[in-house]
Every structure is written in structure tokens, then in C-alpha cells.
Design an enzyme around this catalytic site. Sequence first.
Site, PDB file in Angstrom:
ATOM      1  CB  THR A  50      38.549  93.707  81.236  1.00 29.98           C
ATOM      2  OG1 THR A  50      39.841  93.776  80.626  1.00 29.98           O
ATOM      3  CG2 THR A  50      37.639  92.772  80.450  1.00 29.98           C
ATOM      4  CD  GLU A 105      46.935  97.145  77.033  1.00 26.15           C
ATOM      5  OE1 GLU A 105      46.932  98.385  76.918  1.00 26.15           O
ATOM      6  OE2 GLU A 105      47.605  96.396  76.294  1.00 26.15           O
ATOM      7  CG  LEU A 149      45.189  74.365  68.854  1.00 24.45           C
ATOM      8  CD1 LEU A 149      43.813  74.916  69.230  1.00 24.45           C
ATOM      9  CD2 LEU A 149      45.321  74.268  67.337  1.00 24.45           C
ATOM     10  N   GLY A 201      46.863  70.944  77.910  1.00 22.33           N
ATOM     11  CA  GLY A 201      47.498  70.740  79.214  1.00 22.33           C
ATOM     12  C   GLY A 201      46.547  71.090  80.335  1.00 22.33           C
ATOM     13  N   GLY A 221      44.452  79.911  83.458  1.00 25.64           N
ATOM     14  CA  GLY A 221      44.191  80.525  84.750  1.00 25.64           C
ATOM     15  C   GLY A 221      44.534  81.989  84.644  1.00 25.64           C
ATOM     16  CB  CYS A 246      42.659  88.349  82.334  1.00 18.89           C
ATOM     17  SG  CYS A 246      43.321  89.862  83.083  1.00 18.89           S
TER      18      CYS A 246
HETATM   19  N1  LIG Z   1      46.882  92.081  84.050  1.00 14.62           N
HETATM   20  C1  LIG Z   1      46.766  92.130  82.733  1.00 14.62           C
HETATM   21  O1  LIG Z   1      47.590  91.562  82.020  1.00 14.62           O
HETATM   22  C2  LIG Z   1      45.624  92.829  82.066  1.00 14.62           C
HETATM   23  C3  LIG Z   1      44.575  93.342  82.803  1.00 14.62           C
HETATM   24  N2  LIG Z   1      43.494  93.907  82.156  1.00 14.62           N
HETATM   25  C4  LIG Z   1      42.404  94.477  82.941  1.00 14.62           C
HETATM   26  O2  LIG Z   1      42.919  95.629  83.609  1.00 14.62           O
HETATM   27  C5  LIG Z   1      42.313  95.803  84.876  1.00 14.62           C
HETATM   28  C6  LIG Z   1      43.393  95.848  85.947  1.00 14.62           C
HETATM   29  O3  LIG Z   1      44.029  94.599  86.004  1.00 14.62           O
HETATM   30  P1  LIG Z   1      45.386  94.369  86.792  1.00 14.62           P
HETATM   31  O4  LIG Z   1      46.334  95.479  86.520  1.00 14.62           O
HETATM   32  O5  LIG Z   1      45.811  92.988  86.505  1.00 14.62           O
HETATM   33  O6  LIG Z   1      44.865  94.492  88.313  1.00 14.62           O
HETATM   34  P2  LIG Z   1      45.702  94.749  89.645  1.00 14.62           P
HETATM   35  O7  LIG Z   1      44.880  94.211  90.753  1.00 14.62           O
HETATM   36  O8  LIG Z   1      47.113  94.289  89.473  1.00 14.62           O
HETATM   37  O9  LIG Z   1      45.756  96.339  89.764  1.00 14.62           O
HETATM   38  C7  LIG Z   1      44.677  97.144  90.089  1.00 14.62           C
HETATM   39  C8  LIG Z   1      45.191  98.316  90.917  1.00 14.62           C
HETATM   40  O10 LIG Z   1      44.143  99.255  91.116  1.00 14.62           O
HETATM   41  C9  LIG Z   1      44.291  99.811  92.401  1.00 14.62           C
HETATM   42  N3  LIG Z   1      43.038 100.455  92.819  1.00 14.62           N
HETATM   43  C10 LIG Z   1      41.900  99.866  93.288  1.00 14.62           C
HETATM   44  N4  LIG Z   1      40.968 100.808  93.548  1.00 14.62           N
HETATM   45  C11 LIG Z   1      41.506 101.996  93.223  1.00 14.62           C
HETATM   46  C12 LIG Z   1      41.026 103.348  93.244  1.00 14.62           C
HETATM   47  N5  LIG Z   1      39.791 103.620  93.640  1.00 14.62           N
HETATM   48  N6  LIG Z   1      41.859 104.321  92.835  1.00 14.62           N
HETATM   49  C13 LIG Z   1      43.111 104.047  92.430  1.00 14.62           C
HETATM   50  N7  LIG Z   1      43.629 102.797  92.389  1.00 14.62           N
HETATM   51  C14 LIG Z   1      42.834 101.791  92.777  1.00 14.62           C
HETATM   52  C15 LIG Z   1      44.712  98.636  93.259  1.00 14.62           C
HETATM   53  O11 LIG Z   1      45.324  99.052  94.477  1.00 14.62           O
HETATM   54  C16 LIG Z   1      45.673  97.916  92.308  1.00 14.62           C
HETATM   55  O12 LIG Z   1      47.015  98.340  92.490  1.00 14.62           O
HETATM   56  C17 LIG Z   1      41.324  94.633  85.013  1.00 14.62           C
HETATM   57  O13 LIG Z   1      40.062  95.071  84.556  1.00 14.62           O
HETATM   58  C18 LIG Z   1      41.880  93.588  84.067  1.00 14.62           C
HETATM   59  O14 LIG Z   1      40.885  92.698  83.607  1.00 14.62           O
HETATM   60  C19 LIG Z   1      43.431  94.014  80.799  1.00 14.62           C
HETATM   61  C20 LIG Z   1      44.465  93.541  80.025  1.00 14.62           C
HETATM   62  C21 LIG Z   1      45.655  92.923  80.593  1.00 14.62           C
HETATM   63  O1  LIG Z   2      42.825  90.460  79.539  1.00 11.50           O
HETATM   64  C1  LIG Z   2      43.928  90.141  79.933  1.00 11.50           C
HETATM   65  O2  LIG Z   2      44.365  90.416  81.040  1.00 11.50           O
HETATM   66  C2  LIG Z   2      44.851  89.380  79.055  1.00 11.50           C
HETATM   67  O3  LIG Z   2      44.525  87.975  79.184  1.00 11.50           O
HETATM   68  C3  LIG Z   2      45.378  87.106  78.448  1.00 11.50           C
HETATM   69  O4  LIG Z   2      46.734  87.254  78.836  1.00 11.50           O
HETATM   70  P1  LIG Z   2      47.357  86.547  80.138  1.00 11.50           P
HETATM   71  O5  LIG Z   2      46.275  86.266  81.125  1.00 11.50           O
HETATM   72  O6  LIG Z   2      48.512  87.391  80.537  1.00 11.50           O
HETATM   73  O7  LIG Z   2      47.968  85.153  79.700  1.00 11.50           O
HETATM   74  P2  LIG Z   2      47.832  84.200  78.433  1.00 11.50           P
HETATM   75  O8  LIG Z   2      49.126  84.154  77.748  1.00 11.50           O
HETATM   76  O9  LIG Z   2      46.636  84.515  77.638  1.00 11.50           O
HETATM   77  O10 LIG Z   2      47.604  82.802  79.151  1.00 11.50           O
HETATM   78  C4  LIG Z   2      46.421  82.576  79.902  1.00 11.50           C
HETATM   79  C5  LIG Z   2      46.392  81.156  80.419  1.00 11.50           C
HETATM   80  O11 LIG Z   2      46.165  80.252  79.347  1.00 11.50           O
HETATM   81  C6  LIG Z   2      47.084  79.187  79.403  1.00 11.50           C
HETATM   82  N1  LIG Z   2      47.336  78.714  78.020  1.00 11.50           N
HETATM   83  C7  LIG Z   2      47.711  79.587  77.054  1.00 11.50           C
HETATM   84  C8  LIG Z   2      47.913  79.155  75.769  1.00 11.50           C
HETATM   85  C9  LIG Z   2      47.719  77.809  75.444  1.00 11.50           C
HETATM   86  O12 LIG Z   2      47.876  77.359  74.286  1.00 11.50           O
HETATM   87  N2  LIG Z   2      47.341  76.958  76.414  1.00 11.50           N
HETATM   88  C10 LIG Z   2      47.132  77.380  77.705  1.00 11.50           C
HETATM   89  O13 LIG Z   2      46.768  76.562  78.580  1.00 11.50           O
HETATM   90  C11 LIG Z   2      48.299  79.770  80.099  1.00 11.50           C
HETATM   91  O14 LIG Z   2      49.073  78.762  80.697  1.00 11.50           O
HETATM   92  C12 LIG Z   2      47.668  80.691  81.116  1.00 11.50           C
HETATM   93  O15 LIG Z   2      47.316  79.986  82.293  1.00 11.50           O
HETATM   94  C13 LIG Z   2      45.287  87.485  76.961  1.00 11.50           C
HETATM   95  O16 LIG Z   2      46.193  86.660  76.231  1.00 11.50           O
HETATM   96  C14 LIG Z   2      45.653  88.948  76.758  1.00 11.50           C
HETATM   97  O17 LIG Z   2      45.488  89.304  75.385  1.00 11.50           O
HETATM   98  C15 LIG Z   2      44.718  89.806  77.610  1.00 11.50           C
HETATM   99  O18 LIG Z   2      45.037  91.171  77.503  1.00 11.50           O
END
Ligand SMILES: NC(=O)C1=CN([C@@H]2O[C@H](COP(=O)(O)OP(=O)(O)OC[C@H]3O[C@@H](n4cnc5c(N)ncnc54)[C@H](O)[C@@H]3O)[C@@H](O)[C@H]2O)C=CC1
Ligand SMILES: O=C(O)[C@H]1O[C@H](OP(=O)(O)OP(=O)(O)OC[C@H]2O[C@@H](n3ccc(=O)[nH]c3=O)[C@H](O)[C@@H]2O)[C@H](O)[C@@H](O)[C@@H]1O
Length: 439
Positions: free
Chosen positions: A127, A154, A256, A259, A263, A266
Amino acid sequence: MRITVIGTGYLGVTHAACMAELGFEVMGLDVDVEKVAALADGRVPFYEPGLQELMREQIAAGRLSFTSDYAELAAWAGDGAVHFVSVGTPQKKGEYAADMTYVDAAFDSIARAIAHQGRSLVVGKSTVPVGTAARIADRLAELAPNAEVAWNPEFLREGYAVQDTLHPDRLVIGVRSEQAEADLRHLYAQLLAEKVPLVVTDFSTAELVKVSANSFLAVKISFINAMAEVCEAAGADVMQLSQALSYDPRIGGRFLVPGLGFGGGCLPKDIRAFMARAGELGVDQALAFLKEVDAINMRRRARTVDLAREQCDGSLLGKRVAVWGAAFKPESDDIRDSPALNVAASIHLQGAQVTVYDPKATDNARKMFPTLSYADTAMEAAEQADVILHLTEWKEFRELDPAVVGGQVRSTRIIDGRNALDAAAWRAAGWTYRALGRP
Ligand SMILES: NC(=O)C1=CN([C@@H]2O[C@H](COP(=O)(O)OP(=O)(O)OC[C@H]3O[C@@H](n4cnc5c(N)ncnc54)[C@H](O)[C@@H]3O)[C@@H](O)[C@H]2O)C=CC1
Ligand SMILES: O=C(O)[C@H]1O[C@H](OP(=O)(O)OP(=O)(O)OC[C@H]2O[C@@H](n3ccc(=O)[nH]c3=O)[C@H](O)[C@@H]2O)[C@H](O)[C@@H](O)[C@@H]1O
């Protein structure tokens, strides 16, 4: 066509395993060698339902492997590969903007590794602030002229990551050529055959879809939490209000739930980075409302601490406080910007002895907040407590018998920070039950 996934964190490892599940040969890469060793050994270093099983199946089937060496990755992938980049974009220290260090380093490293290869597609999944893909495309044109850039944001949720990747609500791809579109259509052919909507667009729109989606979700949560503030002042019940709103299909009930607020790794950082980027683009007023969304969200944490103090007769000093939940949401061990731990730490700072229990996130919490106490069960955390705070809505907390918990505590007072417990059942068992925005 071989696939690589660079950055195997929450997003990357899920994407790698799911692309293997779709039948492709996939290699994941991370600069964290310990993480790579664990993954290669079939161990996912975080909790995500179903992911470890899927990953082990794919490793055993010979479709999934891991490395920390860009040269090895490039040689394995060969010409015509698709390289996904899914490294982190955290909030910069002391600023709203996203830290792009990891994205820039990862694109530079893959570009150098494939510099002398034939055509390949390098797809951003992280992102990012709008404008990043175009900037990176310019950089790749210098470093690896045969490589093309695309952006494929994603939308998966932690806790449902595998399901969301294999059955997404939509796919969005930002591309600059028919070939890039064709490559991505080929990769996602199985999902497209299942009628997953596909939006093919330019780089900027693809980048903006992602941050505007997260902003909208944040708006919904802060809207209902703002209503909770008003309900509390007016003596109304925000849960009933939310339920009544949800019957209007134009509003809908998802996201909706009032609470403690949002957090995680993301939503909070994405709305802040979006505001920072809007400022750079000279349209900061367009997103001024997000500042209020953020402020409402942070007030929920402060209000929960105040409520705990009120329940402890005006002072937390020397009180025993049980905190149920440490992860930012259930079905995850992720504690990034966890509202539960933020509240726990604030209460501890006010002189209380805080004991935290979480079904999956205790180890992560202990590392980040070593001065808090930790318990192995919810009942152990509740021992001799003056008040219990229910801050992450794991199912196991809903299954506890209030009468049994009552035998464990010093005072039968509970604050339901997630509006998820059965208020009537707790009250019937003699508890003082309090929740934000409810009488
Ligand atoms: N966690 C999620 O549910 C979602 C995350 N995103 C986006 O995806 C991206 C990644 O998020 P997460 O997976 O949660 O982060 P994360 O911190 O869990 O993973 C990132 C990984 O990248 C590695 N890394 C850092 N620099 C690197 C490099 N130069 N080469 C190779 N690997 C390297 C790190 O060691 C780490 O394992 C962010 O931009 C986040 O906003 C988007 C949708 C869902
Ligand atoms: O960009 C991302 O990484 C992702 O961020 C969120 O996903 P996520 O952070 O895994 O969790 P959510 O289910 O969205 O919940 C986020 C926070 O909102 C809170 N929440 C959620 C729903 C609600 O009704 N009220 C509320 O307080 C949850 O407790 C949690 O702390 C988005 O839902 C995903 O679509 C997106 O891909």
C-alpha cells in the site's frame, strides 16, 4: 511463467502460498534470514488461520520455496516471470507519511538482479502513496529496461487472509500495457473464471482505490464511535442504534460495530499516509475529515482508560486490572498499533498492576510491553482483579461463564471494549457491566 514474492510478511507469505495453490511455481524472498529459514521449514512465523497448512502442502508439492538471495531468485525465475513486491510501508517516526525505504530498496534490488534478463513484470502489492508506481517505473526504466511495472493492491483482512486471497471481492490492476494486463489476467484466470470483478486501470487510480477503501472502512468505524460518544451523553444505546442503521441496505451493518476502535498495521497508518500525500498534492482540505476520523478513534482508547478509572473508584493506583485481549483484532497475533495494548499500557502507567491474556498474541505482546504481567488463561488473568477489560473479542471470552469468573475476582466489574459480550448474562450473574456508548 514463474512467480516470485518479495517481502514475506503477513501479506507476502499469504500471497505466495495462494499463488502456489492456484498452480504456479512460486519463490518467496525476504531479507530477514530467520523468517526465511522458518518459512522454508514450513513454519509461518505468525498466526493466520489455515495458512501454515496451505504453505506446507504447497512446499511438499514442490510449488513453493523461499530464499533471501535476490540473485538466486532472479536466476530461478528466468525470463517472463512475474515478481510481486509486498514489503512493508509503515508510518514514518514522528510523521504521518509512509516510510518508503523498504519499497524503494526492494524494487532496486529486484531491478538489479534482473537487469540483464529478458522481459518480466514487477508488480507492486504494498500500500503506497499515489504516484509511487510511476516513480518506480522511471527508476526501473534505468536499472532494468526489459522490466515493466504494474500495481495490484491487496484487500485481504488478517484472520481471513487465505480466504480473501483465493476469493477476493475484486481485483484491481494498474497497468501501462496490454502485455502487463494479459500477464495479470493469466495469473488470476481461475479467480476471473469464478466471476471475481476485475478493474483494469492506470497506476494512480489503482493506488488510490486501496487507500480510499481503507479510509472508507475507517470512516464507518469512527462514525459509529462518534455516535457512541453522543449516545453516552444522551443516555442512549449505540448497539441498538447500530442495529437499526444496519437494516438500511444503503448503510449496511459491516464495520459498524462500536467500541475501542480500529488499530493494526494498516488502517491507522494508511489514513495518515493518505492525508500526508494529499497535502503534498495540494488537496489536504479534501481529506481534512480523516483527521477527525483519527481523533475519534484515538479518543476511544482514552475513554476506555477513563472508564476503567471510574470503575476503580476514581484511581487506578495499586488496583489489579485484567486485560482480555492483546491482538488488534481476534484471529490474529498481530499487535501493531493494538488498541488493547495501548489501553493496557496507559492503565499500567497510572499505577495499576495489569495482567494481560490473549489466546495467540501474548508472546508478541510480552516482547513489546515487557513491564506488563501476562497470564496463560483468561481465568488466571482475572485472579483478584478489581476490574476486567475485554478489549479483543476472541470467541473464548464469550464462552466464559460469568458466574465462574465471578469466583475469581476481587470486584465483579467488567468493561466490554468491543460490545461483544452478553451484557444481560453478565448482569444477571451480579456483575457491573459497562460498555462505551451504552447505558
Ligand atoms: N497485513 C495485511 O493484512 C495487509 C497488508 N497490506 C500492505 O502490504 C504491505 C506489507 O504489509 P505486511 O505484510 O503486513 O508487512 P510485514 O512487516 O509483515 O512484512 C513485510 C516484510 O518485508 C520484508 N522486507 C523489508 N525490506 C525488504 C527488502 N528490501 N527485500 C525483501 N524483503 C523485505 C520484511 O522483512 C518483512 O518480512 C504494506 O504496504 C501493507 O500496508 C495490504 C493489504 C493487507
Ligand atoms: O490494508 C490492509 O492491510 C487491510 O486493512 C484492513 O484489514 P485488517 O487490518 O486486517 O483488519 P480489519 O478487519 O479491517 O479491522 C481493523 C480494525 O478495525 C476494528 N473494527 C473493525 C470493524 C468494526 O466494525 N469495528 C472495529 O472497531 C478491528 O477491531 C480492528 O482493530 C481491511 O479490512 C482490509 O481490507 C485491508 O486489506
